[in-house]
Write a protein that holds these residues in place. Structure first.
Motif, short mmCIF file in Angstrom:
data_model
loop_
_atom_site.label_atom_id
_atom_site.label_comp_id
_atom_site.label_asym_id
_atom_site.label_seq_id
_atom_site.Cartn_x
_atom_site.Cartn_y
_atom_site.Cartn_z
N CYS A 38 -9.48 -39.81 -156.16
CA CYS A 38 -9.09 -41.66 -157.88
C CYS A 38 -9.96 -40.84 -158.92
O CYS A 38 -10.93 -40.21 -158.82
CB CYS A 38 -9.82 -42.48 -157.13
SG CYS A 38 -9.11 -43.92 -158.39
N GLU A 57 -1.92 -44.94 -161.03
CA GLU A 57 -2.92 -44.06 -160.30
C GLU A 57 -2.57 -42.83 -160.91
O GLU A 57 -1.06 -42.43 -160.99
CB GLU A 57 -2.23 -44.78 -159.04
CG GLU A 57 -2.76 -46.62 -158.93
CD GLU A 57 -2.47 -46.40 -157.51
OE1 GLU A 57 -2.87 -45.79 -156.22
OE2 GLU A 57 -1.99 -47.89 -157.22
N TRP A 59 -3.88 -39.58 -158.15
CA TRP A 59 -4.47 -39.37 -157.02
C TRP A 59 -5.19 -37.37 -156.93
O TRP A 59 -3.76 -37.11 -156.93
CB TRP A 59 -4.29 -39.43 -155.64
CG TRP A 59 -4.23 -41.37 -155.39
CD1 TRP A 59 -3.24 -42.02 -156.13
CD2 TRP A 59 -5.58 -41.68 -155.37
NE1 TRP A 59 -4.04 -42.61 -156.31
CE2 TRP A 59 -5.17 -43.06 -155.62
CE3 TRP A 59 -6.94 -41.35 -154.36
CZ2 TRP A 59 -6.09 -44.16 -155.75
CZ3 TRP A 59 -7.81 -42.77 -154.55
CH2 TRP A 59 -7.08 -44.19 -154.94
N LEU A 65 -4.49 -40.66 -151.23
CA LEU A 65 -3.53 -41.83 -151.16
C LEU A 65 -3.02 -42.12 -150.27
O LEU A 65 -3.27 -43.23 -150.39
CB LEU A 65 -2.25 -41.30 -152.37
CG LEU A 65 -1.10 -42.60 -152.77
CD1 LEU A 65 -1.55 -43.33 -152.86
CD2 LEU A 65 0.09 -41.75 -152.66
N HIS A 68 -6.46 -44.02 -148.98
CA HIS A 68 -6.84 -45.43 -150.23
C HIS A 68 -5.58 -46.36 -149.36
O HIS A 68 -6.47 -47.52 -149.49
CB HIS A 68 -6.01 -44.55 -151.36
CG HIS A 68 -5.38 -45.55 -152.31
ND1 HIS A 68 -6.81 -47.18 -152.73
CD2 HIS A 68 -4.66 -46.63 -153.16
CE1 HIS A 68 -6.07 -47.75 -153.48
NE2 HIS A 68 -4.44 -47.95 -153.43
N ASP A 69 -3.78 -45.84 -148.95
CA ASP A 69 -3.26 -46.82 -148.37
C ASP A 69 -4.31 -47.57 -147.27
O ASP A 69 -3.63 -49.02 -147.24
CB ASP A 69 -2.73 -46.01 -148.47
CG ASP A 69 -1.29 -46.59 -149.90
OD1 ASP A 69 -1.68 -46.63 -150.88
OD2 ASP A 69 -0.62 -45.11 -150.10
N GLU A 93 6.93 -43.17 -157.61
CA GLU A 93 6.21 -41.50 -157.68
C GLU A 93 7.09 -40.65 -159.12
O GLU A 93 7.99 -40.65 -159.38
CB GLU A 93 6.42 -40.53 -157.08
CG GLU A 93 5.21 -39.44 -157.32
CD GLU A 93 4.74 -38.82 -155.59
OE1 GLU A 93 4.81 -37.77 -155.74
OE2 GLU A 93 5.33 -39.75 -154.36
#
Length: 100
Positions: A38, A57, A59, A65, A68-69, A93
């Motif tokens: 992050c 955000e 990454w 990423l 993280h999800d 994105e």
């Protein structure tokens, strides 16, 4: 070529429930910022609209990423958000490279 991933996420809370979005973010942000990969996790309120937000955000990689999800804290946050959000967030994105 950069492997970084940058996201702009548009969030709308139900009318009058923006403070719940802020509180949820304040609880979640320190945990997310501590995740490996992050690089940025910041939410901003849209000027003049206490129920609209932009989350930015960044990454270090698509793998970071993806990890993280599926963390327990994100799964829980996603499950709780329909209680105060007006609908699903819009995730954009964006290019990691500046155009100018």
């Amino acid at each position: 070529m950069s492997e970084k991933v940058r996201l702009v996420i548009l969030i709308t809370a139900q009318p009058g429930r923006g403070e719940e979005q802020v509180a949820a973010f304040e609880r979640l942000a320190p945990v997310v910022r501590g995740e490996e990969g992050c690089l940025q996790y910041d939410m901003h309120q849209v000027s003049g609209d206490p129920d609209r937000f932009v989350l930015i955000e960044e990454w270090g990689s698509k793998a970071a990423l993806a990890a993280h999800d599926v963390t327990a804290h994100m799964v829980a946050a996603d499950a709780a958000s329909p209680g105060f959000r007006a609908g699903p967030a819009t995730v954009l994105e964006i290019s990691a490279e500046s155009v100018a």
